[in-house]
Design a protein around this motif. Structure first.
Motif, PDB file in Angstrom:
ATOM      1  N   ARG A 163      89.869  80.309  38.920  1.00  0.00           N
ATOM      2  CA  ARG A 163      88.464  79.870  38.851  1.00  0.00           C
ATOM      3  C   ARG A 163      87.973  79.385  40.219  1.00  0.00           C
ATOM      4  NH1 ARG A 163      86.444  79.564  33.767  1.00  0.00           N
ATOM      5  NH2 ARG A 163      87.941  79.856  32.047  1.00  0.00           N
ATOM      6  N   LEU A 164      88.116  80.219  41.207  1.00  0.00           N
ATOM      7  CA  LEU A 164      87.816  79.844  42.595  1.00  0.00           C
ATOM      8  C   LEU A 164      86.323  79.982  42.870  1.00  0.00           C
ATOM      9  CD1 LEU A 164      90.879  81.539  44.323  1.00  0.00           C
ATOM     10  CD2 LEU A 164      90.564  79.105  43.798  1.00  0.00           C
ATOM     11  N   SER A 165      85.588  78.973  42.485  1.00  0.00           N
ATOM     12  CA  SER A 165      84.136  79.016  42.645  1.00  0.00           C
ATOM     13  C   SER A 165      83.701  78.934  44.105  1.00  0.00           C
ATOM     14  CB  SER A 165      83.487  77.877  41.844  1.00  0.00           C
ATOM     15  OG  SER A 165      83.972  76.620  42.272  1.00  0.00           O
ATOM     16  N   ASN A 166      84.628  78.625  45.007  1.00  0.00           N
ATOM     17  CA  ASN A 166      84.329  78.593  46.441  1.00  0.00           C
ATOM     18  C   ASN A 166      84.530  79.951  47.100  1.00  0.00           C
ATOM     19  OD1 ASN A 166      87.103  78.494  46.035  1.00  0.00           O
ATOM     20  ND2 ASN A 166      87.517  77.113  47.739  1.00  0.00           N
ATOM     21  N   LEU A 167      84.778  80.984  46.299  1.00  0.00           N
ATOM     22  CA  LEU A 167      85.051  82.327  46.796  1.00  0.00           C
ATOM     23  C   LEU A 167      83.929  83.278  46.402  1.00  0.00           C
ATOM     24  CD1 LEU A 167      86.939  84.557  47.964  1.00  0.00           C
ATOM     25  CD2 LEU A 167      88.049  84.633  45.707  1.00  0.00           C
ATOM     26  N   THR A 222      75.622  78.381  43.007  1.00  0.00           N
ATOM     27  CA  THR A 222      75.351  77.538  41.833  1.00  0.00           C
ATOM     28  C   THR A 222      76.410  77.700  40.752  1.00  0.00           C
ATOM     29  OG1 THR A 222      73.996  79.174  40.650  1.00  0.00           O
ATOM     30  CG2 THR A 222      72.877  77.798  42.288  1.00  0.00           C
ATOM     31  N   VAL A 223      77.267  78.702  40.880  1.00  0.00           N
ATOM     32  CA  VAL A 223      78.295  78.974  39.868  1.00  0.00           C
ATOM     33  C   VAL A 223      79.524  78.130  40.190  1.00  0.00           C
ATOM     34  CG1 VAL A 223      79.756  80.732  38.823  1.00  0.00           C
ATOM     35  CG2 VAL A 223      77.418  81.304  39.525  1.00  0.00           C
ATOM     36  N   THR A 224      79.894  77.246  39.295  1.00  0.00           N
ATOM     37  CA  THR A 224      80.935  76.256  39.588  1.00  0.00           C
ATOM     38  C   THR A 224      82.230  76.448  38.797  1.00  0.00           C
ATOM     39  OG1 THR A 224      80.013  74.744  37.937  1.00  0.00           O
ATOM     40  CG2 THR A 224      79.221  74.517  40.211  1.00  0.00           C
ATOM     41  N   ASP A 225      82.295  77.493  37.951  1.00  0.00           N
ATOM     42  CA  ASP A 225      83.491  77.634  37.114  1.00  0.00           C
ATOM     43  C   ASP A 225      84.234  78.945  37.332  1.00  0.00           C
ATOM     44  OD1 ASP A 225      81.567  79.280  36.028  1.00  0.00           O
ATOM     45  OD2 ASP A 225      82.057  78.790  33.943  1.00  0.00           O
ATOM     46  N   ARG A 226      83.810  79.741  38.326  1.00  0.00           N
ATOM     47  CA  ARG A 226      84.470  81.024  38.591  1.00  0.00           C
ATOM     48  C   ARG A 226      84.004  81.570  39.937  1.00  0.00           C
ATOM     49  NH1 ARG A 226      82.534  83.874  33.376  1.00  0.00           N
ATOM     50  NH2 ARG A 226      82.679  81.687  32.725  1.00  0.00           N
ATOM     51  N   PRO A 227      84.725  82.518  40.500  1.00  0.00           N
ATOM     52  CA  PRO A 227      84.268  83.137  41.745  1.00  0.00           C
ATOM     53  C   PRO A 227      83.113  84.096  41.481  1.00  0.00           C
ATOM     54  CG  PRO A 227      86.329  84.131  41.033  1.00  0.00           C
ATOM     55  CD  PRO A 227      86.033  83.018  40.061  1.00  0.00           C
ATOM     56  N   SER A 228      82.446  84.484  42.546  1.00  0.00           N
ATOM     57  CA  SER A 228      81.321  85.418  42.429  1.00  0.00           C
ATOM     58  C   SER A 228      81.592  86.680  43.233  1.00  0.00           C
ATOM     59  CB  SER A 228      80.024  84.777  42.926  1.00  0.00           C
ATOM     60  OG  SER A 228      79.570  83.777  42.038  1.00  0.00           O
TER      61      SER A 228
END
Length: 277
Positions: A163-167, A222-228
């Motif tokens: 769940r790398l939301s920073n990626l 804005t997505v905090t629970d998974r990568p985009s």
């Protein structure tokens, strides 16, 4: 945004000059990916010559390393090294400005070009940054032909699992690769659904439009629970006019003098149109 749109065509001219003087390069993918790089470096990423060694900086890996000419042009435009030096020394004997990203140069995180490595490496960087409680974001740009590499899908699997939301991964979806259309070489049917199945947020966007790209990158934050993953629909050879656009033969074609003049005139025209539209 108008100025950045114009800049994207100006930097394509620098790419064209690099390839002409060196006698080699990957101009088609360079031209398709330019707006993605311009948006990242001018609108999104916290990275500059002043903070490139700061652990809190943002991180970028150019996974489709054969489009290095655009990468060098954007880094030079940001002041990491002189533009005239890149154009003069690109692919010259003994030069550090080699035909794929070289981390002996300032601003480049890792050597790349052996396709399929950028996303897995960025998963590791993003995971390490989260463990170290850094606010840094991690970005990579891949080609759509690159998606045939199995390591890419291992990266998608791991990124979603942790769940790398920073990626944020970007796919330069120009539909063409060295051997022809991607859908004939290795099809990507319902690519967005496939990536979503690995627990990624997916955004589909016009990858040659800076405003649309910037909005997509903002949404990803804005997505905090998974990568985009941003699937950026682009045109191979974009900006080069009818001579270049949507033609697989321009993957690594070196223009003739006549073709150089035609492409340069087209880029100048588009740059002026962008400034006054």
């Amino acid at each position: 945004m108008q100025a950045l749109k114009a800049k994207s065509f100006e930097l394509r001219q620098a790419v064209l000059d690099m390839i002409m003087q060196s006698g080699g390069g990957h101009i088609g993918g360079d031209f398709s990916v330019m707006e993605i790089l311009v948006t990242l470096y001018h609108c999104q990423m916290n990275i500059s010559p002043q903070n490139m060694d700061d652990p809190e900086r943002d991180y970028f890996v150019m996974s489709k390393g054969h489009s290095v000419e655009s990468y060098y042009a954007v880094l030079a435009d940001k002041g990491f090294f002189p533009m005239d030096q890149v154009i003069r020394e690109f692919s010259a004997f003994g030069s550090k400005f080699i035909g794929h990203p070289n981390n002996k140069l300032p601003g480049i995180e890792m050597n790349s070009g052996s396709l399929g490595h950028g996303l897995p490496v960025c998963v590791g960087i993003a995971l390490a940054n989260r463990m170290n409680k850094r606010n840094s974001r991690v970005y990579t740009v891949m080609g759509d032909g690159e998606l045939a590499e199995g390591s890419v899908w291992e990266g998608f699997m791991a990124g979603g699992h942790y769940r790398l939301s920073n990626l944020c991964a970007v796919i330069d979806r120009n539909g063409l690769q060295i051997s022809g259309p991607t859908e004939q070489v290795m099809s990507h049917e319902d690519l967005a659904a496939r990536i979503r199945s690995f627990n990624w947020n997916v955004i589909c966007v016009n990858g040659n439009d800076i405003s649309s790209l910037n909005a997509a990158f903002e949404e990803a934050k804005t997505v905090t629970d998974r990568p985009s993953c941003i699937i950026a629909k682009t045109v191979k050879g974009f900006g080069g006019g009818e001579l270049m656009e949507n033609k697989a033969s321009w993957h690594h074609h070196v223009p003739t003098e006549e073709e150089y003049s035609i492409i340069s005139a087209e880029l100048k025209k588009k740059q002026e149109e962008a400034l006054y539209e």
